[in-house]
Design an enzyme around this catalytic site. Structure first.
Site, PDB file in Angstrom:
ATOM      1  N   SER A   1       0.789  -1.232   0.000  1.00  0.00           N
ATOM      2  CA  SER A   1       0.000   0.000   0.000  1.00  0.00           C
ATOM      3  C   SER A   1       0.822   1.284   0.000  1.00  0.00           C
ATOM      4  O   SER A   1       0.338   2.316  -0.440  1.00  0.00           O
ATOM      5  CB  SER A   1      -0.955  -0.006   1.185  1.00  0.00           C
TER       6      SER A   1
ATOM      7  N   HIS B   1      -5.486  -4.024  -2.115  1.00  0.00           N
ATOM      8  CA  HIS B   1      -5.318  -2.973  -3.127  1.00  0.00           C
ATOM      9  C   HIS B   1      -5.305  -3.509  -4.566  1.00  0.00           C
ATOM     10  O   HIS B   1      -5.107  -2.735  -5.510  1.00  0.00           O
ATOM     11  CB  HIS B   1      -4.035  -2.173  -2.864  1.00  0.00           C
TER      12      HIS B   1
ATOM     13  N   LYS C   1     -11.861  -0.589  -0.631  1.00  0.00           N
ATOM     14  CA  LYS C   1     -10.984   0.154  -1.538  1.00  0.00           C
ATOM     15  C   LYS C   1     -11.620   0.203  -2.934  1.00  0.00           C
ATOM     16  O   LYS C   1     -12.583   0.909  -3.141  1.00  0.00           O
ATOM     17  CB  LYS C   1      -9.589  -0.442  -1.482  1.00  0.00           C
TER      18      LYS C   1
HETATM   19  C1  LIG Z   1      -3.111  -4.518   2.551  1.00  0.00           C
HETATM   20  C2  LIG Z   1      -4.298  -4.229   3.418  1.00  0.00           C
HETATM   21  N1  LIG Z   1      -4.904  -5.250   4.062  1.00  0.00           N
HETATM   22  C3  LIG Z   1      -5.983  -5.044   4.837  1.00  0.00           C
HETATM   23  C4  LIG Z   1      -6.507  -3.789   5.019  1.00  0.00           C
HETATM   24  C5  LIG Z   1      -7.704  -3.614   5.906  1.00  0.00           C
HETATM   25  O1  LIG Z   1      -8.849  -3.527   5.123  1.00  0.00           O
HETATM   26  P1  LIG Z   1     -10.160  -2.817   5.654  1.00  0.00           P
HETATM   27  O2  LIG Z   1     -10.021  -1.353   5.393  1.00  0.00           O
HETATM   28  O3  LIG Z   1     -11.251  -3.435   4.862  1.00  0.00           O
HETATM   29  O4  LIG Z   1     -10.278  -3.102   7.112  1.00  0.00           O
HETATM   30  C6  LIG Z   1      -5.922  -2.706   4.370  1.00  0.00           C
HETATM   31  C7  LIG Z   1      -6.491  -1.344   4.545  1.00  0.00           C
HETATM   32  O5  LIG Z   1      -5.844  -0.430   4.987  1.00  0.00           O
HETATM   33  C8  LIG Z   1      -4.787  -2.918   3.547  1.00  0.00           C
HETATM   34  O6  LIG Z   1      -4.197  -1.909   2.911  1.00  0.00           O
END
Ligand SMILES: Cc1ncc(COP(=O)(O)O)c(C=O)c1O
Length: 396
Positions: free
Chosen positions: A184, A212, A243
Site C-alpha cells: 500500500s 489494493h 478500496k
Molecule cells: C493490505 C491491506 N490489508 C488489509 C486492510 C484492511 O482492510 P479494511 O479497510 O477493509 O479493514 C488494508 C487497509 O488499509 C490494507 O491496505
C-alpha cells in the site's frame, strides 16, 4: 491514583512532539474526485476509492433498497441470527467473481486478517511474512500460535533461504507464505507467480491479501490471482470491499472447507455483529457492476499510465509502483510534509507518508489515481506537482 488521562498523555505528547500524530482531515461530502476537505475544494488524490464505486448509481440504489426491505442492522452475529439471505448472496457473488468454490464475508478487511490468520495458523506451523505486509496481517500472525519469520520485501532469494532452512529443520507441521498482493505504501505488486512456485517446491501454502488489487488487477478487477493466472493454485485469497469496490467489508475466498472452517473458527467473524444490509447489498452491486462491465477498470489503468508517464517525464521518482498507487519519492520527512501542504494550497489532496509508516529517509507523498478523473483533473494535479516540485528543488 493518577487519572487515566495523565498516564496516556506522555505517549501522546511524544507523538505530537515528533510530529507523528495523525491530524484530522474532514471530508465534507462524498468521496468524489472533487471533494471538500477541511473547508477547501480539492482534487482528491488520497483515497482508495479507485473506481469511484462508492457513488456508482447502482451501488447507491442497492443500499437504499436494502434499507427499505431489511432495515438498518442485521441484529446479530453471523452464527446466531445475523446471516441474512443477503450475506449468503454476497458470498456466492464473491466466489463467482473470484472464480473460487467459496468465500466468506467479514465486517472489514482488518477483521478478515485478524480472524482468519490465527484460525488457519496452528501451533507447530511456520508463518513466513513479507517485511512490508499490512498491520492487519502482522496482528493476525501475532495472535496465532505459529512460529513467525520475516523475509525481505519481495526478495525471492531470502524467501528461498528461509524456506530451505525451514524444510531442513523438519520441525514444522506446515509452512505458510503470507503476502500483501499490492503493497500500500509503494504500489508494487507481489511476485505471486514466483511465490507460488517457491511454495510448491517446498510444500508450503500461500495466503495473499489482495486489498489494493481488488477492482484494480486482473480481468474486470478480479484481483492479483487472476492477474497472474493462478486461479485454483493459491490456498487463501483475502480481500476487502473498502478500496476498489467502494463500500466496506472483508472476505476470504478459497475452498468450501476453508469457508466452513473459518465460519466455525475465525473469532472476529464469530464474536462480532454481522454487516448491515445496506453495506452487504452495496457490495453485491459493486461486484455485479464489475462483472458486466470492465470499462471502469480500463479507465483506471488509462489514467494511471498517463499520470505516471507524465510524472516521470517531469523528473519525479515514482519508485517501483505498478498500480494506481503512485508515490512521489522525496526522502526527507519534513520535505514530504511540505510537498503535501503546498499541494493542498494548490487544491490537490495527497498525504505525506513518513517514518514510521515507511523507513527513515524513504518519505514520500502518496498519490492514488481514480477511474473517474478526467484528463483535465490529471493535468491539474500534474501542473500542481510540477510547480511544487520545482519550488522544493525536486525537479528542474
Ligand atoms: C493490505 C491491506 N490489508 C488489509 C486492510 C484492511 O482492510 P479494511 O479497510 O477493509 O479493514 C488494508 C487497509 O488499509 C490494507 O491496505
Amino acid at each position: 491514583m493518577p487519572t487515566l488521562d495523565s498516564t496516556l498523555l506522555p505517549a501522546l505528547d511524544e507523538l505530537k512532539q515528533k510530529e507523528l500524530d495523525w491530524k484530522v482531515y474532514k471530508l465534507e461530502g462524498a468521496s468524489l474526485p472533487h471533494a471538500v476537505v477541511n473547508g477547501k475544494k480539492v482534487l482528491m488524490l488520497g483515497t482508495n476509492n479507485y473506481l469511484g464505486m462508492s457513488n456508482h448509481p447502482e451501488v447507491r440504489e442497492a443500499a437504499i433498497e436494502a434499507i427499505k426491505k431489511y432495515g438498518a442492522g442485521s441484529g446479530s452475529v453471523r452464527t446466531i441470527s445475523g446471516t441474512m439471505d443477503l450475506h449468503l448472496k454476497l458470498e456466492e457473488t464473491i466466489a463467482r467473481f473470484k472464480h473460487t468454490p467459496a468465500a466468506i464475508y467479514f465486517q472489514t478487511g482488518f477483521a478478515a486478517n485478524q480472524g482468519s490468520l490465527p484460525a488457519i495458523l496452528q501451533e507447530g506451523d511456520l508463518a513466513l511474512s513479507d517485511e512490508l505486509n499490512h498491520g492487519s496481517i502482522i496482528d493476525g500472525v501475532r495472535l496465532s500460535k505459529a512460529e513467525k519469520a520475516i523475509y525481505k520485501h519481495a526478495d525471492m532469494d531470502d524467501l528461498a533461504t528461509k524456506l530451505e532452512a525451514a524444510s531442513k529443520a523438519s520441525k514444522y507441521k506446515r509452512i505458510f507464505i503470507i503476502t500483501d498482493g499490492v503493497f500500500s505504501m509503494d504500489g508494487d505488486i507481489a511476485p505471486l507467480d514466483r511465490l507460488q512456485r517457491a511454495a510448491q517446491a517446498f510444500g508450503a501454502y500461500v495466503y495473499v491479501d489482495d486489498a489494493h488489487g481488488d477492482g484494480v488487477l486482473g480481468e474486470h478487477g478480479r484481483g492479483i490471482v487472476n492477474h497472474f493466472k493462478l486461479e485454483g493454485k493459491i490456498e487463501a485469497e483475502m480481500g476487502t470491499f473498502s478500496k476498489g469496490f467502494g463500500v466496506v467489508g472483508g472476505f476470504v475466498s478459497g475452498s468450501t472447507t476453508l469457508k466452513e472452517y473459518l465460519h466455525n473458527k475465525a473469532r472476529s467473524y464469530l464474536l462480532s455483529g454481522s454487516a448491515p444490509p445496506a453495506t452487504v447489498a452495496a457490495c453485491i452491486a459493486a461486484l455485479e457492476v464489475l462483472e458486466k462491465d470492465d470499462s471502469l477498470v480500463k479507465k483506471l489503468w488509462e489514467n494511471t499510465k498517463y499520470f505516471k508517464e507524465k510524472l516521470k517525464s517531469m523528473g519525479f521518482d515514482t519508485g517501483n509502483s505498478g498500480t494506481p498507487i503512485t508515490p512521489i519519492m522525496i526522502g526527507d520527512s519534513a520535505k514530504a510534509k511540505q510537498f503535501s501542504a503546498e499541494l493542498f494550497k494548490e487544491g490537490v489532496f495527497a498525504l505525506p507518508i513518513v517514518f514510521p509508516m515507511v523507513a527513515q529517509g524513504k518519505a514520500r507523498v502518496r498519490t492514488q489515481i481514480r477511474a473517474d478523473f478526467t484528463k483535465e483533473d490529471l493535468d491539474f494535479a500534474l501542473g500542481a506537482c510540477e510547480r511544487v516540485g520545482r519550488k522544493l528543488g525536486l525537479v528542474k
